[in-house]
Design an enzyme around this catalytic site. Sequence first.
Site, short mmCIF file in Angstrom:
data_model
loop_
_atom_site.label_atom_id
_atom_site.label_comp_id
_atom_site.label_asym_id
_atom_site.label_seq_id
_atom_site.Cartn_x
_atom_site.Cartn_y
_atom_site.Cartn_z
N ARG A 110 0.77 -1.28 -0.20
CA ARG A 110 0.50 0.00 -0.37
C ARG A 110 0.87 1.00 0.07
O ARG A 110 1.71 1.25 1.05
CB ARG A 110 -1.08 0.61 1.14
N HIS A 155 -1.11 -0.66 -9.50
CA HIS A 155 -1.76 -1.79 -9.16
C HIS A 155 -2.04 -3.29 -9.24
O HIS A 155 -3.14 -3.62 -9.23
CB HIS A 155 -2.50 -1.54 -8.59
P1 NDP Z 1 -1.26 -10.57 5.87
O1 NDP Z 1 -2.56 -9.76 6.54
O2 NDP Z 1 -1.08 -11.53 5.56
O3 NDP Z 1 -0.06 -10.06 6.98
C1 NDP Z 1 0.38 -8.68 7.46
C2 NDP Z 1 2.22 -9.16 7.56
O4 NDP Z 1 2.31 -7.70 7.96
C3 NDP Z 1 2.14 -10.08 8.86
O5 NDP Z 1 2.80 -10.58 9.14
C4 NDP Z 1 2.12 -8.57 9.82
O6 NDP Z 1 2.52 -9.35 11.13
C5 NDP Z 1 2.46 -8.18 9.41
N1 NDP Z 1 2.24 -6.69 10.51
C6 NDP Z 1 1.41 -6.17 10.35
N2 NDP Z 1 1.76 -4.75 10.94
C7 NDP Z 1 3.02 -4.49 11.44
C8 NDP Z 1 3.12 -3.74 12.24
N3 NDP Z 1 3.09 -2.92 12.30
N4 NDP Z 1 4.51 -3.78 12.36
C9 NDP Z 1 5.01 -5.00 11.68
N5 NDP Z 1 4.86 -6.14 10.86
C10 NDP Z 1 3.19 -6.11 10.88
O7 NDP Z 1 -1.62 -9.60 4.31
P2 NDP Z 1 -0.65 -10.25 3.06
O8 NDP Z 1 0.73 -11.05 2.76
O9 NDP Z 1 -1.60 -11.26 2.75
O10 NDP Z 1 -0.72 -9.61 2.02
C11 NDP Z 1 -0.13 -7.62 2.16
C12 NDP Z 1 -1.13 -6.95 1.64
O11 NDP Z 1 -0.30 -6.35 0.14
C13 NDP Z 1 -1.64 -6.41 1.85
O12 NDP Z 1 -3.04 -6.10 3.26
C14 NDP Z 1 -2.79 -5.44 0.95
O13 NDP Z 1 -2.57 -4.81 0.96
C15 NDP Z 1 -1.47 -5.94 0.04
N6 NDP Z 1 -1.88 -6.86 -0.95
C16 NDP Z 1 -1.26 -5.80 -2.75
C17 NDP Z 1 -1.96 -6.20 -3.89
C18 NDP Z 1 -1.61 -5.69 -5.18
O14 NDP Z 1 -1.71 -5.66 -6.36
N7 NDP Z 1 0.00 -4.50 -5.60
C19 NDP Z 1 -2.99 -7.15 -3.94
C20 NDP Z 1 -2.25 -8.45 -2.93
C21 NDP Z 1 -2.43 -7.12 -1.15
P3 NDP Z 1 2.54 -11.09 12.05
O15 NDP Z 1 3.01 -11.90 11.12
O16 NDP Z 1 2.80 -10.93 13.39
O17 NDP Z 1 0.74 -10.83 11.84
#
Ligand code: NDP
Length: 315
Positions: A230, A278
Amino acid sequence: MSGALVFYSAVDNGPEWQAALAAAAPGLDVRIADPADGTVEGDPADVRYALVWKPPHGFFARFPNLKLVVNLGAGVDALVARDDLPDVAITRLSDPHMARMMASFVLFCVLRHAREIPTFEKAQRERRWHYVHPRTAGEIRVGVLGLGELGAAAAQELARQGFDVRGWSRTAKSLDGVQSCHGMDALAGFLADTEILVVMLPLTPETRGLLDAAHLALLPRGAKFINVARGAVVDEAALITALASGHIAEATLDVFATEPLPSESPLWGMDNVLVTPHLASVAIPASAAAQIADNIRRVEEGREVLNRVDPARGY
Ligand code: NDP
């Protein structure tokens, strides 16, 4: 399966989702809402499930018997930020094909920088034979911020290719081939040790603007920057400054603070930046429908749904 599911998206193909859900959840009555105003034919009281991408404000209140909201995508920031969310289970799409598509796009971005492709594109425009001796993947430190469903798949794909992959998450993670750390205290050291940074964090109150000027300055001079998560996780003005000064040598950006990226953005004109609109990964109806059907069954049987989103946490 009984009950009705309402589908709303102004950008996705409703009939394709309808067909995929009909195959995965026989008997489910899938009603496509009008993308213009969200109106749906039939008795709203039948609707128990909603599969939505950015529905109009007040959409959910039309369905008194709603039990489950499925976000049509992996990123739920737009959904959980709403002030009209119903008090029902909220899930996101989880789809192995979506993860594979993301992992392959991230691999492309990392290889592009690791193999100096932008340098050769520039040299070609100047009709210049410019040899740079390739480094092996194992010599290149790639840092993945966020090890969630898509982030972990990308990190593991990079590790499979032999890169020296490090990952950072909120809570401790253990992934084959990925050296991981977690928590805010570990971020500075993680950035300082990263040559190619891949941003895979969800947009939450904690991550908004996380990669500000101070954090970007921690990257080693000449680092490469990839954002497929994002745009607002990064201070875009600070990123532009870092790219202009060469502190960050190159970037591949799929997401932006404002989308579509405004025509006046300096990013369009920077020759060390690749802008993509995107599309790193998209939801694929045929494979995602099975997971939606499974969660509907879970709701019907009173069991806990999978891939539940915590609106308070933001992901
Ligand atoms: P998930 O929600 O499965 O995982 C999020 C990860 O980020 C987890 O490892 C989480 O930690 C970590 N995280 C969240 N908050 C924090 C923080 N404050 N500090 C450190 N680590 C943090 O997300 P996905 O991997 O499925 O997807 C990631 C993002 O990709 C989506 O949220 C979306 O915005 C984006 N996206 C983009 C697309 C595109 O086409 N460009 C398509 C699809 C998605 P923990 O494991 O400890 O919970």
